[in-house]
Write an enzyme that holds these catalytic residues in place. Structure first.
Site, PDB file in Angstrom:
ATOM      1  N   SER A 118       0.831  -1.209   0.000  1.00  0.00           N
ATOM      2  CA  SER A 118       0.000   0.000   0.000  1.00  0.00           C
ATOM      3  C   SER A 118       0.866   1.260   0.000  1.00  0.00           C
ATOM      4  O   SER A 118       2.004   1.241   0.461  1.00  0.00           O
ATOM      5  CB  SER A 118      -0.894   0.034   1.239  1.00  0.00           C
TER       6      SER A 118
HETATM    7  N1  SAH Z   1      -0.520  -4.964   4.130  1.00  0.00           N
HETATM    8  C1  SAH Z   1       0.295  -5.221   2.957  1.00  0.00           C
HETATM    9  C2  SAH Z   1      -0.433  -4.950   1.675  1.00  0.00           C
HETATM   10  C3  SAH Z   1      -1.444  -5.974   1.418  1.00  0.00           C
HETATM   11  S1  SAH Z   1      -2.002  -6.147  -0.254  1.00  0.00           S
HETATM   12  C4  SAH Z   1       1.608  -4.468   2.999  1.00  0.00           C
HETATM   13  O1  SAH Z   1       1.843  -3.698   3.944  1.00  0.00           O
HETATM   14  O2  SAH Z   1       2.428  -4.677   2.109  1.00  0.00           O
HETATM   15  C5  SAH Z   1      -3.240  -7.356   0.085  1.00  0.00           C
HETATM   16  C6  SAH Z   1      -2.728  -8.727   0.411  1.00  0.00           C
HETATM   17  O3  SAH Z   1      -3.830  -9.522   0.808  1.00  0.00           O
HETATM   18  C7  SAH Z   1      -2.091  -9.447  -0.769  1.00  0.00           C
HETATM   19  O4  SAH Z   1      -0.776  -9.789  -0.454  1.00  0.00           O
HETATM   20  C8  SAH Z   1      -2.969 -10.677  -0.966  1.00  0.00           C
HETATM   21  O5  SAH Z   1      -2.260 -11.830  -1.374  1.00  0.00           O
HETATM   22  C9  SAH Z   1      -3.576 -10.847   0.408  1.00  0.00           C
HETATM   23  N2  SAH Z   1      -4.849 -11.588   0.440  1.00  0.00           N
HETATM   24  C10 SAH Z   1      -5.825 -11.637  -0.486  1.00  0.00           C
HETATM   25  N3  SAH Z   1      -6.828 -12.436  -0.097  1.00  0.00           N
HETATM   26  C11 SAH Z   1      -6.479 -12.936   1.122  1.00  0.00           C
HETATM   27  C12 SAH Z   1      -7.091 -13.837   2.032  1.00  0.00           C
HETATM   28  N4  SAH Z   1      -8.275 -14.401   1.788  1.00  0.00           N
HETATM   29  N5  SAH Z   1      -6.435 -14.120   3.175  1.00  0.00           N
HETATM   30  C13 SAH Z   1      -5.216 -13.568   3.459  1.00  0.00           C
HETATM   31  N6  SAH Z   1      -4.599 -12.714   2.624  1.00  0.00           N
HETATM   32  C14 SAH Z   1      -5.209 -12.387   1.468  1.00  0.00           C
END
Ligand code: SAH
Length: 212
Positions: free
Chosen positions: A62
């Site tokens: 993000s």
């Molecule tokens: N917080 C992160 C950004 C997250 S982007 C940072 O600081 O870099 C969103 C993330 O959610 C992605 O890596 C994706 O793979 C994950 N995601 C998507 N669906 C999910 C689920 N059902 N359970 C856990 N993670 C999930």
């Protein structure tokens, strides 16, 4: 060798000037976590630009202003246990680790799960546990949580999240379609009653919903 510390300081100053970063403890957390340790090597030059960056498999880290905004909203405290859904790079969890007691963060993508673990290790952070799993189910092993932060867009607030949140706890999540969401805050009062507040529009990568 780039002066990453100076670049980070400038990014933080910009976020303060824009009014996104406000609290001293959150500002200090941003100053102490080096974002270049959480982006893929190809993007290291852009690590301190206020923009989301690709991580792997179409996912992103993000933008710093969004991490700042969500952290200010969550108001993590030193004695708190936090659950994050979507570890990604591990950067948001790293920021929370400086403000809370312990952070559990769930990631569904195995490669990103390893990426987050590696980045957090390189950043010398030991009060974060990265779990490979499905975030729509929360993380029942360590419930209940003082705060829950969802960092992927979600069509709904899943029951598991509400169940795993303490009374007087708070959850924030980007709720909406895959195109646009509203950053939504859920507060549970001392009797377990839910109150909802809507904040800014935002765009996150979508949560993966796994059929069982
Ligand atoms: N917080 C992160 C950004 C997250 S982007 C940072 O600081 O870099 C969103 C993330 O959610 C992605 O890596 C994706 O793979 C994950 N995601 C998507 N669906 C999910 C689920 N059902 N359970 C856990 N993670 C999930």
């Amino acid at each position: 060798m780039k002066n990453f510390e100076e670049m980070n300081r400038r990014m933080v100053e910009k976020l303060i000037a824009e009014g996104v970063l406000k609290s001293n403890n959150v500002i200090n957390a941003f100053l102490s976590v080096k974002r270049h340790l959480f982006v893929p090597k190809t993007y290291i030059e852009e690590a301190y630009v206020d923009t989301p960056l690709p991580t792997a498999n179409g996912q992103t880290i993000s933008a710093p202003h969004m991490v700042a905004y969500m952290t200010e909203l969550l108001k993590p405290m030193k004695n708190e246990k936090i659950l994050e859904i979507g570890a990604g790079s591990g950067y948001q969890a790293a920021i929370l680790s400086k403000l809370a007691k312990f952070v559990y963060t769930i990631e569904i993508d195995k490669q990103l799960c390893e990426f987050a673990k590696y980045n957090l290790k390189m950043a010398n952070i030991s009060n974060v546990k990265v779990i490979w799993g499905n975030g729509t189910e929360g993380y029942v092993n360590k419930m209940p949580y003082d705060k829950i932060i969802v960092t992927c867009s979600t069509p709904q607030i899943y029951d598991a999240w509400i169940q795993q949140l303490k009374n007087n706890g708070k959850l924030i999540a980007p709720v909406g379609t895959t195109i646009c969401q509203i950053l939504t805050e859920i507060e549970k009062d001392e009797n377990g009653k839910i109150k909802k507040k809507e904040h800014i529009p935002c765009v996150f990568v979508p949560i993966r919903v796994v059929e069982r």
